[in-house]
Design an enzyme around this catalytic site. Structure first.
Site, PDB file in Angstrom:
ATOM      1  CD  GLU A  52      -2.915  -1.082   2.306  1.00  8.52           C
ATOM      2  OE1 GLU A  52      -3.794  -1.581   2.098  1.00  8.52           O
ATOM      3  OE2 GLU A  52      -3.391  -0.048   3.443  1.00  8.52           O
ATOM      4  CD  GLU A  63      -3.566  -6.241   2.511  1.00 11.10           C
ATOM      5  OE1 GLU A  63      -4.839  -5.087   2.677  1.00 11.10           O
ATOM      6  OE2 GLU A  63      -2.816  -5.688   2.265  1.00 11.10           O
TER       7      GLU A  63
HETATM    8  C1  BGP Z   1      -4.706  -3.046   4.915  1.00  9.97           C
HETATM    9  C2  BGP Z   1      -2.614  -3.770   5.306  1.00  9.97           C
HETATM   10  C3  BGP Z   1      -3.117  -4.876   5.736  1.00  9.97           C
HETATM   11  C4  BGP Z   1      -4.175  -5.565   6.969  1.00  9.97           C
HETATM   12  C5  BGP Z   1      -5.832  -4.178   6.174  1.00  9.97           C
HETATM   13  C6  BGP Z   1      -6.755  -4.446   7.254  1.00  9.97           C
HETATM   14  O1  BGP Z   1      -4.093  -1.784   5.019  1.00  9.97           O
HETATM   15  O2  BGP Z   1      -2.234  -3.724   4.023  1.00  9.97           O
HETATM   16  O3  BGP Z   1      -1.895  -5.086   6.946  1.00  9.97           O
HETATM   17  O4  BGP Z   1      -4.417  -5.252   8.260  1.00  9.97           O
HETATM   18  O5  BGP Z   1      -5.603  -3.479   5.608  1.00  9.97           O
HETATM   19  O6  BGP Z   1      -6.786  -3.523   8.335  1.00  9.97           O
HETATM   20  P1  BGP Z   1      -7.110  -4.204   9.755  1.00  9.97           P
HETATM   21  O7  BGP Z   1      -5.890  -5.075  10.011  1.00  9.97           O
HETATM   22  O8  BGP Z   1      -7.168  -2.732   9.943  1.00  9.97           O
HETATM   23  O9  BGP Z   1      -8.452  -4.388   9.141  1.00  9.97           O
END
Ligand code: BGP
Length: 486
Positions: free
Chosen positions: A176, A368
């Protein structure tokens, strides 16, 4: 005679799951590992940093993947994973980031992990830097504001490509990468507090990361000729809040701030709108001829995370601020949201796939996507499980939308569901915000046995993979479960 089930997903589509070292490995100081920026951020992106690791930081133990990876990878294989996205903790390899010699025990750990993947026929997809820069680089160099980090990153990636080049063929440079604009410390290891950071320093850090990413792409191509290297972008479609042209323009300009990262990675130079933005915001950057040449090493594919869309408006008085995954935005009145306020928009995935493909013509990889939700362990026929129908509905609807994008002609290499096993949340650093197909018995207060339990979604995803997506339910959108709020 049986007819083959109809599916838009091509043969060889890479189904799997995604993780990040700092959110699941734990063992934060084992076997010579140095501290990373995550080890002093016990409350996620909004919380204060601590001078040293504190016991309330769930990431220090994570879900203990460091010691349980064999069992976890076997479970992923049981679901039929073709690919596993994971990151390498930079501070396991170079404890301070600027060390001359890598840590042998850290290198050996990832050999064991990749060998376990190989035994199960799972291809690793490795993120070189996923929000876990060595803390020393933040404290001594102010993170990516310093050009020195390009050299340290180069040393790090050369070691990884040399050591794992025969085992890993898919690489992502920075997780990201566009998030550095909003989370300078956890994304860019920048110690200067956000409210004191000048736009010039911020964009200088962006530039250094973009050069480092292109450099890693070039080196990977030289050292591992059959490797594929991708950038990784936080994708969040930005819709105009109203059809007013001023809102459409505001949405386009907000989108540009994100698209710039893909434009540089896929086209090899800064787009005109970015140069205008720099000029009009008094941003002066140190960009050398060598940097410009380096940026022409474009990526093989574009990967991204997708959780939600937002709206934008030109109205400065608009109060519709949305809860988002790092980037800002306005609430969309037509969408429902998760328990954490992230607005759910399966069609946005199809939209963003088309936008990226039309813009860059590079294969895409959804690395993701998922629903963060509270889960409850129950007993069904004597077996402990979680009945996570809302998660199944969310994933089903997003995968149907992805299939539509593929039918639109978009080339998509694969899909890795985020947090395929419960792990510590990035934004809030909670355990209770769960994404997995596998429940991990660990609570926000750090209690729990760390035992693993298959959720209902485990078998559901296994069937999706086994049928290459033909088992997905296309009739009507199903993201209506009771855990969602409007
Ligand atoms: C993205 C990241 C991840 C992940 C995901 C979900 O921004 O790359 O590392 O964690 O978000 O976010 P969260 O865990 O805060 O729900």
């Amino acid at each position: 005679m049986t007819t083959a089930a109809i599916t838009p997903f091509p043969p060889g589509f890479l189904w799997g799951g995604a993780t990040a070292a700092n959110q699941l490995e734990g063992a934060y100081d084992a076997d010579g590992k140095g501290l990373s920026i995550q080890d002093v951020a016990p409350q996620g992106i909004e919380g204060p940093r601590t001078p040293a690791p504190t016991p309330d930081n769930l990431k220090l133990v994570g879900i203990d993947f460091y010691h349980r990876y064999e069992q976890d990878i076997a479970l992923f294989a049981e679901m039929g994973f073709k690919v596993l996205r994971l990151s390498i903790a930079w501070s396991r390899i170079f404890p301070h980031g600027d060390d001359a010699i890598p840590n042998a025990k850290g290198l050996a750990f990832y050999d064991r992990v990749f060998d376990a993947c190989a035994r199960h026929g799972i291809a690793p997809l490795v993120t070189l830097s996923h929000y876990e820069t060595p803390l020393h680089l933040a404290e001594q160099y102010n993170g990516w504001v310093s050009r020195d980090l390009i050299g340290f990153y180069e040393r790090y990636v050369r070691v990884l490509f040399d050591r794992y080049g025969s085992k890993v063929k898919f690489w992502l440079t920075f997780n990201e990468i566009n998030s550095v604009l909003h989370a300078p410390f956890l994304s860019g290891a920048i110690s200067t507090p956000k409210d004191q950071l000048s736009l010039s320093d911020l964009y200088q850090a962006v530039h250094h990361e973009l050069v480092a990413s292109a450099l890693a792409t070039r080196i990977a191509h030289e050292m591992i000729p059959d490797a594929k290297v991708g950038c990784m972008i936080l994708a969040m479609p930005i819709y105009p809040l109203t059809p007013h042209p001023a809102d459409v323009l505001a949405a386009m300009q907000a989108d540009h701030l994100n698209l710039m990262f893909g434009d540089v990675h896929a086209r090899g130079c800064y787009p005109g709108y970015a140069l205008r933005y720099f000029r009009e915001h008094g941003i002066t950057l140190d960009i050398t001829d060598e940097d410009r040449e380096c940026l022409t090493n474009t990526v093989d594919f574009v990967s991204f995370s997708y959780y939600m869309s937002v709206c934008e408006t030109a109205d400065p008085g608009s109060q519709r601020t949305a809860e988002t995954n790092i980037l800002g935005g306005k609430n969309n009145p037509t969408l429902k949201a998760s328990e954490w306020g992230w607005q759910i928009d399966p069609a946005g995935l199809r939209i963003v796939c088309n936008q990226f493909w039309d813009r860059w013509g590079k294969p895409l990889f959804v690395v993701e996507n998922g629903l963060g939700a509270k889960d409850r362990l129950v007993e069904v026929d004597g077996v402990r499980t979680v009945l996570d129908d809302a998660r199944i509905a969310y994933l089903n609807d997003h995968l149907v939308a992805l299939g539509e994008a593929i039918t639109d002609g978009v080339q998509v290499l694969g899909y890795t569901a985020w947090g395929c096993i419960d792990l510590v949340s990035f934004t809030t650093a909670q355990m209770s915000k769960r994404y997995g197909f596998i429940y991990v018995d660990r609570n926000d207060d750090g209690t729990g046995t760390l035992e693993r339990y298959k959720k209902k979604s485990f078998d559901w995803y296994a069937e999706v993979i086994a049928t290459n997506g033909a088992s997905l339910r296309r009739e009507g959108l199903r993201t209506t479960a009771s855990c969602l709020s409007s």
